[in-house]
Design an enzyme around this catalytic site. Structure first.
Site, mmCIF file in Angstrom:
data_model
loop_
_atom_site.group_PDB
_atom_site.id
_atom_site.type_symbol
_atom_site.label_atom_id
_atom_site.label_comp_id
_atom_site.label_asym_id
_atom_site.label_seq_id
_atom_site.Cartn_x
_atom_site.Cartn_y
_atom_site.Cartn_z
ATOM 1 N N HIS A 44 -3.957 7.848 4.478
ATOM 2 C CA HIS A 44 -5.397 8.055 4.647
ATOM 3 C C HIS A 44 -5.996 6.879 5.377
ATOM 4 O O HIS A 44 -6.678 6.056 4.796
ATOM 5 C CB HIS A 44 -6.075 8.250 3.293
ATOM 6 C CG HIS A 44 -5.676 9.531 2.659
ATOM 7 N ND1 HIS A 44 -5.993 10.747 3.216
ATOM 8 C CD2 HIS A 44 -4.960 9.803 1.560
ATOM 9 C CE1 HIS A 44 -5.486 11.708 2.478
ATOM 10 N NE2 HIS A 44 -4.849 11.160 1.464
ATOM 11 N N HIS A 82 4.126 11.310 -0.454
ATOM 12 C CA HIS A 82 3.792 12.130 -1.622
ATOM 13 C C HIS A 82 4.800 13.241 -1.901
ATOM 14 O O HIS A 82 4.827 13.794 -2.979
ATOM 15 C CB HIS A 82 2.491 12.916 -1.352
ATOM 16 C CG HIS A 82 1.264 12.099 -1.398
ATOM 17 N ND1 HIS A 82 1.102 11.064 -2.245
ATOM 18 C CD2 HIS A 82 0.101 12.215 -0.707
ATOM 19 C CE1 HIS A 82 -0.107 10.556 -2.071
ATOM 20 N NE2 HIS A 82 -0.732 11.233 -1.137
ATOM 21 N N GLU A 134 0.558 14.864 -4.737
ATOM 22 C CA GLU A 134 1.869 14.497 -5.325
ATOM 23 C C GLU A 134 2.182 15.384 -6.532
ATOM 24 O O GLU A 134 3.321 15.833 -6.702
ATOM 25 C CB GLU A 134 1.864 13.029 -5.747
ATOM 26 C CG GLU A 134 3.220 12.592 -6.289
ATOM 27 C CD GLU A 134 3.157 11.309 -7.096
ATOM 28 O OE1 GLU A 134 2.603 10.305 -6.597
ATOM 29 O OE2 GLU A 134 3.659 11.311 -8.235
ATOM 30 N N ASN A 230 -8.469 3.379 -4.000
ATOM 31 C CA ASN A 230 -7.772 2.194 -4.512
ATOM 32 C C ASN A 230 -8.344 0.907 -3.909
ATOM 33 O O ASN A 230 -8.304 -0.146 -4.525
ATOM 34 C CB ASN A 230 -6.249 2.327 -4.344
ATOM 35 C CG ASN A 230 -5.787 2.037 -2.949
ATOM 36 O OD1 ASN A 230 -5.581 0.886 -2.595
ATOM 37 N ND2 ASN A 230 -5.646 3.063 -2.127
#
Ligand code: F3S
Length: 289
Positions: A44, A82, A134, A230
């Site tokens: 991403h 993933h 995932e 994150n």
């Protein structure tokens, strides 16, 4: 003034491996060979995805899109870290694509466990977030029923069928403590369960290290996309330790005025921030301050 880059800033092992696989494929592609695709964005990060597009790598967002590509244009498809469902692998091959699997080996291990345990008749419980790619991929390797549990409340409410044997795995990026709590709830209910902890500690290591560095730093720079959850989490952790924490996407966002008293600048980056962006920021701060 000292500048310290966190050791685990940026890509984790699995993402680095997937990105390297794509660039390697670009290098080794013959002139007249059909194009290269990734199944979903490889990471991403808009900079990386547009760089790959400039080099002729396109994103296939679904099997329906893969089906629409004319036969002669069906080249290599790279599976991202993933992973994907087994049915996606099979369908891509059926359609005539060459499939290169860049699934992170830690994720692949989960697929193997799910395949093995479900073949032995157990239902699979994935502790993770519903809808996460995932998790969807992992459930696609099961021969039996799968359940997804994302919270303690869901664990409390969970009711398998009479005599159903369960095998529990976790999404790699799930919070380890929460995973343990979910398992404990299911064990307490007396279900017949097997369990393996498949949480990957790459995220935790990155976060702990960032917090420690921020606690020592006068100024902390966190590099990562605006939509990267994150990166936001890293920013929050660093901000708790160091008030002068800045979140930037690339060097262009950095407008720092550092007072003379600043002794240590710390730098960290989210999991989808490429090395060249981290390097650029690091070099700029070293040279200009
Ligand atoms: Fe990264 Fe693989 Fe862990 S993709 S977060 S190293 S499971």
């Amino acid at each position: 003034m000292e500048v310290i880059l966190a050791e685990h800033a940026g890509f984790c092992f699995g993402v680095q491996r997937a990105v390297d696989t794509v660039y390697e494929k670009i290098r080794s592609r013959g002139k007249d060979e059909p194009p290269i695709y990734t199944f979903g964005s490889i990471i991403h990060n808009e900079e990386v995805v547009s760089d790959l597009q400039r080099r002729g790598v396109n994103v296939l967002s679904s099997l329906a899109e893969a089906e629409q590509i004319p036969k002669e244009g069906r080249g290599t498809v790279i599976i991202r870290s993933h992973g994907v469902e087994r049915s996606v692998f099979e369908r891509l091959k059926e359609l005539g694509y060459q499939v290169t699997d860049a699934t992170c080996p830690f994720v692949k291990r989960i697929h193997d466990i799910v395949e093995r345990e479900s073949a032995a008749g157990k239902s699979i419980v994935i502790v993770g977030d519903q809808g996460h790619p995932e998790v969807e991929a992992t459930r696609g390797w099961s021969h039996t029923k799968t359940y997804i549990i994302g919270s303690l409340e869901e664990a409390e409410k969970f009711m398998p069928g009479e005599g159903e044997e369960l095998y529990i795995v976790s999404q790699t990026t799930f919070n380890y403590k929460k995973f343990q709590d979910v398992v404990e709830i299911l064990l307490k209910k007396g279900y017949n369960v097997g369990v393996v902890n498949t949480v990957c500690n790459a995220t935790e290591v990155r976060q702990t290290e960032a917090g420690e560095l921020a606690a020592r730093a006068d100024v902390m720079i966190v590099i990562g996309g605006n939509h990267s959850s994150n990166t936001r989490k890293l920013y929050e952790i660093c901000r708790q330790e160091c008030e002068a924490t800045y979140h930037i996407r690339t060097l262009d966002d950095l407008h720092l005025q550092l007072p003379e008293t600043v002794r240590l600048v710390g730098i960290t980056a989210g999991a989808s921030t490429p090395n060249n962006i981290i390097e650029e920021v690091q070099n700029y701060v070293r040279i200009n301050f």
